[in-house]
Scaffold this motif. Structure first.
Motif, mmCIF file in Angstrom:
data_model
loop_
_atom_site.group_PDB
_atom_site.id
_atom_site.type_symbol
_atom_site.label_atom_id
_atom_site.label_comp_id
_atom_site.label_asym_id
_atom_site.label_seq_id
_atom_site.Cartn_x
_atom_site.Cartn_y
_atom_site.Cartn_z
ATOM 1 N N MET A 62 -7.674 2.491 -0.548
ATOM 2 C CA MET A 62 -6.348 2.919 -1.302
ATOM 3 C C MET A 62 -5.606 2.062 -1.063
ATOM 4 S SD MET A 62 -4.954 6.585 -1.444
ATOM 5 C CE MET A 62 -3.083 6.917 -2.251
ATOM 6 N N ALA A 63 -4.777 1.383 -2.079
ATOM 7 C CA ALA A 63 -3.705 0.438 -2.115
ATOM 8 C C ALA A 63 -2.460 0.893 -1.465
ATOM 9 C CB ALA A 63 -3.603 -0.303 -3.429
ATOM 10 N N THR A 64 -1.691 0.187 -0.799
ATOM 11 C CA THR A 64 -0.634 0.277 -0.283
ATOM 12 C C THR A 64 0.413 -0.055 -1.091
ATOM 13 O OG1 THR A 64 0.051 -1.955 0.383
ATOM 14 C CG2 THR A 64 -1.062 -0.726 2.062
ATOM 15 N N VAL A 65 1.727 0.672 -1.227
ATOM 16 C CA VAL A 65 2.885 0.506 -1.957
ATOM 17 C C VAL A 65 3.148 -1.112 -1.994
ATOM 18 C CG1 VAL A 65 5.200 0.947 -2.491
ATOM 19 C CG2 VAL A 65 3.934 2.734 -1.595
ATOM 20 N N ALA A 66 2.822 -1.724 -0.813
ATOM 21 C CA ALA A 66 3.220 -3.255 -1.302
ATOM 22 C C ALA A 66 2.404 -3.979 -1.761
ATOM 23 C CB ALA A 66 3.540 -3.748 0.343
ATOM 24 N N GLU A 67 1.134 -3.457 -1.919
ATOM 25 C CA GLU A 67 0.148 -4.483 -2.621
ATOM 26 C C GLU A 67 0.266 -3.856 -4.123
ATOM 27 O OE1 GLU A 67 -3.584 -4.192 0.447
ATOM 28 O OE2 GLU A 67 -3.384 -2.592 -0.689
ATOM 29 N N LEU A 68 0.649 -2.831 -4.538
ATOM 30 C CA LEU A 68 0.853 -2.392 -5.785
ATOM 31 C C LEU A 68 2.038 -2.978 -6.469
ATOM 32 C CD1 LEU A 68 0.237 1.735 -5.722
ATOM 33 C CD2 LEU A 68 -1.343 -0.194 -6.791
ATOM 34 N N LYS A 69 3.353 -3.303 -5.802
ATOM 35 C CA LYS A 69 4.370 -3.957 -5.893
ATOM 36 C C LYS A 69 4.057 -5.340 -6.407
ATOM 37 C CE LYS A 69 8.051 -1.544 -3.837
ATOM 38 N NZ LYS A 69 9.191 -1.614 -2.807
ATOM 39 N N ALA A 70 3.014 -5.774 -5.427
ATOM 40 C CA ALA A 70 2.930 -7.201 -5.651
ATOM 41 C C ALA A 70 1.795 -7.566 -7.091
ATOM 42 C CB ALA A 70 2.055 -7.936 -4.493
#
Length: 100
Positions: free
Chosen positions: A1-9
């Motif tokens: 599952m992707a982290t919030v930081a990865e989704l933002k990037a």
């Protein structure tokens, strides 16, 4: 599952690739300046010469693909509506002045 930081990037990269991020930043800057603008103090009317200078700057920015900077300049309402002139490319003020 992707982290919030990865989704933002990923979102940031996608918006940059589509050319939307710069436009959003320019629009936000324009809105901030508009909100800070003291509307209780009316602006002086633009002379024909100053209107022509503003239009030259706008055309320069658009010609050189500085679309985000141009969008901030154009978002200033008095530039679009002063003396009934438009900054629409089909009705350029500079072209009108050169024809005179």
């Amino acid at each position: 599952m992707a982290t919030v930081a990865e989704l933002k990037a990923v979102l940031k990269d996608t918006l940059e690739k589509r050319g939307v991020l710069g436009l959003l930043k320019a629009r936000i800057r324009a809105e901030v300046f508009s909100a800070l603008d003291d509307e209780s103090e009316p602006r002086p009317p633009l002379s024909h010469e100053n209107l022509l200078i503003n239009e030259l700057i706008r055309e320069y920015l658009e010609f050189n693909k500085y679309k985000y900077t141009a969008s901030v300049l154009i978002s200033d309402d008095h530039l679009r509506t002063e003396k009934g002139n438009s900054t629409n490319i089909e009705d350029p003020l500079v072209s009108q002045a050169v024809k005179r």
